[in-house]
Write a protein that holds these residues in place. Sequence first.
Motif, mmCIF file in Angstrom:
data_model
loop_
_atom_site.group_PDB
_atom_site.id
_atom_site.type_symbol
_atom_site.label_atom_id
_atom_site.label_comp_id
_atom_site.label_asym_id
_atom_site.label_seq_id
_atom_site.Cartn_x
_atom_site.Cartn_y
_atom_site.Cartn_z
ATOM 1 N N LEU A 185 -3.127 8.322 -11.515
ATOM 2 C CA LEU A 185 -3.781 7.185 -12.174
ATOM 3 C C LEU A 185 -3.245 5.850 -11.669
ATOM 4 N N LEU A 186 -1.964 5.808 -11.337
ATOM 5 C CA LEU A 186 -1.361 4.547 -10.890
ATOM 6 C C LEU A 186 -1.399 4.354 -9.377
ATOM 7 N N LEU A 187 -1.731 5.399 -8.640
ATOM 8 C CA LEU A 187 -1.781 5.275 -7.185
ATOM 9 C C LEU A 187 -2.815 4.251 -6.702
ATOM 10 N N PRO A 188 -4.035 4.226 -7.239
ATOM 11 C CA PRO A 188 -4.979 3.186 -6.796
ATOM 12 C C PRO A 188 -4.454 1.767 -7.034
ATOM 13 N N PHE A 189 -3.764 1.574 -8.137
ATOM 14 C CA PHE A 189 -3.140 0.284 -8.431
ATOM 15 C C PHE A 189 -2.158 -0.088 -7.318
ATOM 16 N N ALA A 190 -1.335 0.874 -6.905
ATOM 17 C CA ALA A 190 -0.352 0.607 -5.850
ATOM 18 C C ALA A 190 -1.039 0.312 -4.520
ATOM 19 N N ILE A 191 -2.127 1.013 -4.251
ATOM 20 C CA ILE A 191 -2.862 0.763 -3.003
ATOM 21 C C ILE A 191 -3.473 -0.640 -3.006
ATOM 22 N N VAL A 192 -4.013 -1.049 -4.138
ATOM 23 C CA VAL A 192 -4.551 -2.413 -4.252
ATOM 24 C C VAL A 192 -3.440 -3.434 -4.006
ATOM 25 N N LEU A 193 -2.265 -3.187 -4.579
ATOM 26 C CA LEU A 193 -1.162 -4.134 -4.375
ATOM 27 C C LEU A 193 -0.609 -4.064 -2.949
ATOM 28 N N LEU A 194 -0.732 -2.931 -2.310
ATOM 29 C CA LEU A 194 -0.342 -2.837 -0.899
ATOM 30 C C LEU A 194 -1.216 -3.774 -0.064
ATOM 31 N N ILE A 195 -2.490 -3.819 -0.393
ATOM 32 C CA ILE A 195 -3.438 -4.627 0.375
ATOM 33 C C ILE A 195 -3.427 -6.096 -0.068
ATOM 34 N N PHE A 196 -3.432 -6.326 -1.388
ATOM 35 C CA PHE A 196 -3.616 -7.676 -1.914
ATOM 36 C C PHE A 196 -2.410 -8.242 -2.657
ATOM 37 N N GLY A 197 -1.312 -7.514 -2.742
ATOM 38 C CA GLY A 197 -0.168 -7.941 -3.548
ATOM 39 C C GLY A 197 0.393 -9.289 -3.162
ATOM 40 N N GLY A 198 0.484 -9.550 -1.866
ATOM 41 C CA GLY A 198 0.983 -10.846 -1.418
ATOM 42 C C GLY A 198 0.083 -11.992 -1.858
ATOM 43 N N ARG A 199 -1.219 -11.776 -1.742
ATOM 44 C CA ARG A 199 -2.182 -12.811 -2.151
ATOM 45 C C ARG A 199 -2.138 -13.025 -3.661
#
Length: 175
Positions: free
Chosen positions: A54-68
């Motif tokens: 359940l939390l993996l998609p959240f981590a993937i989103v932050l991998l891509i957009f976390g800096g922004r």
Amino acid sequence: GVWAACYAVGALGNPVLIGLGNYLGPRISNLYASDGTRLTRRYVYRSSILLAALLLPFAIVLLIFGGRITTMMYGAPYAGNGLVVALLAFSVVVVAFNFPLSKGLFALRAARADMLVNVLSIALLFTVGIAAIKWRGVVGAATALLISNVATTGTRAIVFAKVARGKCGTTNFRA
């Protein structure tokens, strides 16, 4: 300040983790009381996988957009820290996998074993963590936290499996 900003963004998944954890802890204990070790063990493993998934998609989103996201929330001085946010987000996923295992150890009356695994985590943070911070600063700190959480989760999974199969003496692991 950089650590706090990145940690806040990386921890955005914590409400899901804590909310489901508030359900899982009592559920695991009730399952053990009503159905015994075998079904509890299976439920703990499935819960670990489901919670992490359940939390993996959240981590993937932050991998891509976390800096922004960090820059948008905290401003330009915090730009360029996407890697830190991603490491912290994946650390939340590892903690999510770990959480049901910990609750399972408590349900199986092996709180002492759970505490000993937590001592390992602290030891890793004070050894690997300090060296990693000196090596890479905030990136090193996030890396050390992820490494510590992975090692703790692996160790807890092994301990849970042994306790759930009755392969640990009660004097050694059970509280």
